[in-house]
Design an enzyme around this catalytic site. Sequence first.
Site, PDB file in Angstrom:
ATOM      1  N   SER A  37     -18.499   8.178   2.582  1.00  0.00           N
ATOM      2  CA  SER A  37     -19.083   9.116   1.796  1.00  0.00           C
ATOM      3  C   SER A  37     -20.467   9.749   2.719  1.00  0.00           C
ATOM      4  O   SER A  37     -21.339   9.957   2.152  1.00  0.00           O
ATOM      5  CB  SER A  37     -19.373   8.849   0.341  1.00  0.00           C
ATOM      6  OG  SER A  37     -18.329   8.779  -0.160  1.00  0.00           O
TER       7      SER A  37
ATOM      8  N   GLY B 176     -14.524   8.210   0.573  1.00  0.00           N
ATOM      9  CA  GLY B 176     -13.877   9.634  -0.117  1.00  0.00           C
ATOM     10  C   GLY B 176     -14.393   9.690  -1.435  1.00  0.00           C
ATOM     11  O   GLY B 176     -13.960  10.291  -2.466  1.00  0.00           O
TER      12      GLY B 176
ATOM     13  N   ASN C 292     -13.333  11.631  11.724  1.00  0.00           N
ATOM     14  CA  ASN C 292     -12.008  11.129  11.317  1.00  0.00           C
ATOM     15  C   ASN C 292     -11.449  12.131  10.610  1.00  0.00           C
ATOM     16  O   ASN C 292     -11.675  12.296   9.226  1.00  0.00           O
ATOM     17  CB  ASN C 292     -11.849   9.830  10.544  1.00  0.00           C
ATOM     18  CG  ASN C 292     -10.588   9.547  10.110  1.00  0.00           C
ATOM     19  OD1 ASN C 292      -9.720   9.908  10.640  1.00  0.00           O
ATOM     20  ND2 ASN C 292     -10.513   8.417   9.342  1.00  0.00           N
ATOM     21  N   TRP C 293     -10.656  13.027  11.247  1.00  0.00           N
ATOM     22  CA  TRP C 293      -9.921  14.065  10.399  1.00  0.00           C
ATOM     23  C   TRP C 293      -8.703  13.780   9.625  1.00  0.00           C
ATOM     24  O   TRP C 293      -8.162  14.729   9.047  1.00  0.00           O
ATOM     25  CB  TRP C 293      -9.448  15.266  11.487  1.00  0.00           C
ATOM     26  CG  TRP C 293     -10.922  15.897  11.768  1.00  0.00           C
ATOM     27  CD1 TRP C 293     -12.053  15.831  11.166  1.00  0.00           C
ATOM     28  CD2 TRP C 293     -11.129  16.843  13.117  1.00  0.00           C
ATOM     29  NE1 TRP C 293     -13.226  16.592  11.862  1.00  0.00           N
ATOM     30  CE2 TRP C 293     -12.630  17.151  12.990  1.00  0.00           C
ATOM     31  CE3 TRP C 293     -10.197  17.395  13.982  1.00  0.00           C
ATOM     32  CZ2 TRP C 293     -12.952  17.972  14.066  1.00  0.00           C
ATOM     33  CZ3 TRP C 293     -10.775  18.124  14.910  1.00  0.00           C
ATOM     34  CH2 TRP C 293     -11.938  18.387  14.868  1.00  0.00           C
ATOM     35  N   LYS C 294      -8.331  12.731   9.604  1.00  0.00           N
ATOM     36  CA  LYS C 294      -7.178  12.092   8.790  1.00  0.00           C
ATOM     37  C   LYS C 294      -6.023  13.120   8.984  1.00  0.00           C
ATOM     38  O   LYS C 294      -5.940  13.557   9.827  1.00  0.00           O
ATOM     39  CB  LYS C 294      -7.568  11.658   7.368  1.00  0.00           C
ATOM     40  CG  LYS C 294      -8.873  11.004   7.426  1.00  0.00           C
ATOM     41  CD  LYS C 294      -9.058  10.463   5.894  1.00  0.00           C
ATOM     42  CE  LYS C 294     -10.446   9.481   6.086  1.00  0.00           C
ATOM     43  NZ  LYS C 294     -10.911   9.067   4.688  1.00  0.00           N
TER      44      LYS C 294
ATOM     45  N   GLY D 217     -15.478  11.171   7.373  1.00  0.00           N
ATOM     46  CA  GLY D 217     -13.944  11.737   6.904  1.00  0.00           C
ATOM     47  C   GLY D 217     -14.583  13.021   6.524  1.00  0.00           C
ATOM     48  O   GLY D 217     -14.774  14.046   7.287  1.00  0.00           O
ATOM     49  N   GLY D 218     -14.442  13.214   5.127  1.00  0.00           N
ATOM     50  CA  GLY D 218     -14.591  14.746   4.361  1.00  0.00           C
ATOM     51  C   GLY D 218     -15.613  15.540   5.068  1.00  0.00           C
ATOM     52  O   GLY D 218     -15.324  16.599   5.450  1.00  0.00           O
TER      53      GLY D 218
ATOM     54  N   HIS E 130      -7.977   1.023   9.879  1.00  0.00           N
ATOM     55  CA  HIS E 130      -8.682   1.952   8.755  1.00  0.00           C
ATOM     56  C   HIS E 130      -8.072   1.465   7.478  1.00  0.00           C
ATOM     57  O   HIS E 130      -6.897   1.130   7.378  1.00  0.00           O
ATOM     58  CB  HIS E 130      -8.500   3.383   8.894  1.00  0.00           C
ATOM     59  CG  HIS E 130      -9.294   4.383   7.975  1.00  0.00           C
ATOM     60  ND1 HIS E 130      -9.080   4.482   6.669  1.00  0.00           N
ATOM     61  CD2 HIS E 130     -10.273   4.821   8.316  1.00  0.00           C
ATOM     62  CE1 HIS E 130      -9.946   5.340   6.130  1.00  0.00           C
ATOM     63  NE2 HIS E 130     -10.825   5.542   7.046  1.00  0.00           N
TER      64      HIS E 130
ATOM     65  N   GLU F  46      -7.053   2.943   4.839  1.00  0.00           N
ATOM     66  CA  GLU F  46      -6.060   3.737   4.488  1.00  0.00           C
ATOM     67  C   GLU F  46      -4.705   3.211   4.867  1.00  0.00           C
ATOM     68  O   GLU F  46      -3.750   3.072   4.456  1.00  0.00           O
ATOM     69  CB  GLU F  46      -6.298   5.065   4.652  1.00  0.00           C
ATOM     70  CG  GLU F  46      -7.131   5.685   3.763  1.00  0.00           C
ATOM     71  CD  GLU F  46      -8.110   6.842   4.148  1.00  0.00           C
ATOM     72  OE1 GLU F  46      -7.675   7.619   5.277  1.00  0.00           O
ATOM     73  OE2 GLU F  46      -8.987   7.261   3.542  1.00  0.00           O
TER      74      GLU F  46
ATOM     75  N   GLU G 194     -16.847  -0.245   6.563  1.00  0.00           N
ATOM     76  CA  GLU G 194     -16.395   0.838   5.610  1.00  0.00           C
ATOM     77  C   GLU G 194     -16.054  -0.046   4.307  1.00  0.00           C
ATOM     78  O   GLU G 194     -14.763  -0.178   3.996  1.00  0.00           O
ATOM     79  CB  GLU G 194     -15.220   1.764   6.292  1.00  0.00           C
ATOM     80  CG  GLU G 194     -15.565   2.468   7.401  1.00  0.00           C
ATOM     81  CD  GLU G 194     -14.837   3.561   7.631  1.00  0.00           C
ATOM     82  OE1 GLU G 194     -15.303   4.717   7.717  1.00  0.00           O
ATOM     83  OE2 GLU G 194     -13.769   3.638   7.693  1.00  0.00           O
TER      84      GLU G 194
HETATM   85  P1  PGA Z   1     -15.353   9.884   3.992  1.00  0.00           P
HETATM   86  O1  PGA Z   1     -14.111   8.823   4.922  1.00  0.00           O
HETATM   87  O2  PGA Z   1     -16.613  10.051   4.994  1.00  0.00           O
HETATM   88  O3  PGA Z   1     -14.565  11.068   3.377  1.00  0.00           O
HETATM   89  O4  PGA Z   1     -15.654   8.766   2.956  1.00  0.00           O
HETATM   90  C1  PGA Z   1     -14.693   8.095   5.917  1.00  0.00           C
HETATM   91  C2  PGA Z   1     -13.502   7.415   6.433  1.00  0.00           C
HETATM   92  O5  PGA Z   1     -12.650   7.495   5.957  1.00  0.00           O
HETATM   93  O6  PGA Z   1     -13.854   6.838   7.517  1.00  0.00           O
END
Ligand code: PGA
Length: 248
Positions: free
Chosen positions: A206, A174, A10-12, A227-228, A97, A99, A168
């Site tokens: 994470s 994050g 997930n590159w956001k 994500g990251g 998600h 966010e 999640e």
């Molecule tokens: P993260 O993000 O790996 O940076 O914690 C995961 C996500 O938002 O799906």
Amino acid sequence: MKKEILIVANWKMYGTKKEGIKLISKIKTGLNNLYINGLTIILCPPFTFLEKAKELIEGTRIQLGAQNCHFLPCGAYTGEVSPRMLADYCQYVIIGHSERRRYFSETDQLVNKKIKAALEAGLRPIVCLGEKEKGNKRRKDKEVLDQAEFAITHLDHSKMAQLVFAYEPVWAIGTGNEADPSYVNRMSQLIKESLPLDVPVLYGGSIEPDNVEGFLKQEMIDGVLIGGASLQASRFLKIIQKARKYVS
Ligand code: PGA
């Protein structure tokens, strides 16, 4: 050992088209020697380079997903992108998600509508759920199971097999504080038991090359949403490398 492991990037809201092209090219090259049957790699870039991503991954086994969609196939909704439009480029779409729930006030009802619209357009929804805070076990379980129940409300059983869930916990996203793998295993089991069909449940929060195995070892965890660590080809490829040994 598992029949299938899903690894979702997930590159956001990161990366210009130029940066995205570089990242995809590195991943593509790295995957050449890493790919094995049973590993499903899904990249979810921003809308702005989905088309280019589609072109770049042609002929590979990489699949594409979007990070969000509207709940209707078309309409006067300035700035929105419908699942029908996304179906030109991808097979998956991330829905709900945390966010989006947090910064764009997405409710369980809206998530349910988006899931239905995505399925209608032939996309596989990757439905995110998770508790906001650590704390009382019974309350957390209820929070997560309510999200799962809402997600499938009035869903055609025949379509349910297309769903992927991603557990999640919001506090793990994050933050560098990944959840405990055995705790996630139990939550995944609860989610699976609450559904009428067996669907994959991934873990996200994470994930890094040095903690991914702890999760993939667990019986109820079918993959990871990253994500990251997916924004750097070397970290992402290391995760894939580690995942290989858990596919039968
Ligand atoms: P993260 O993000 O790996 O940076 O914690 C995961 C996500 O938002 O799906």
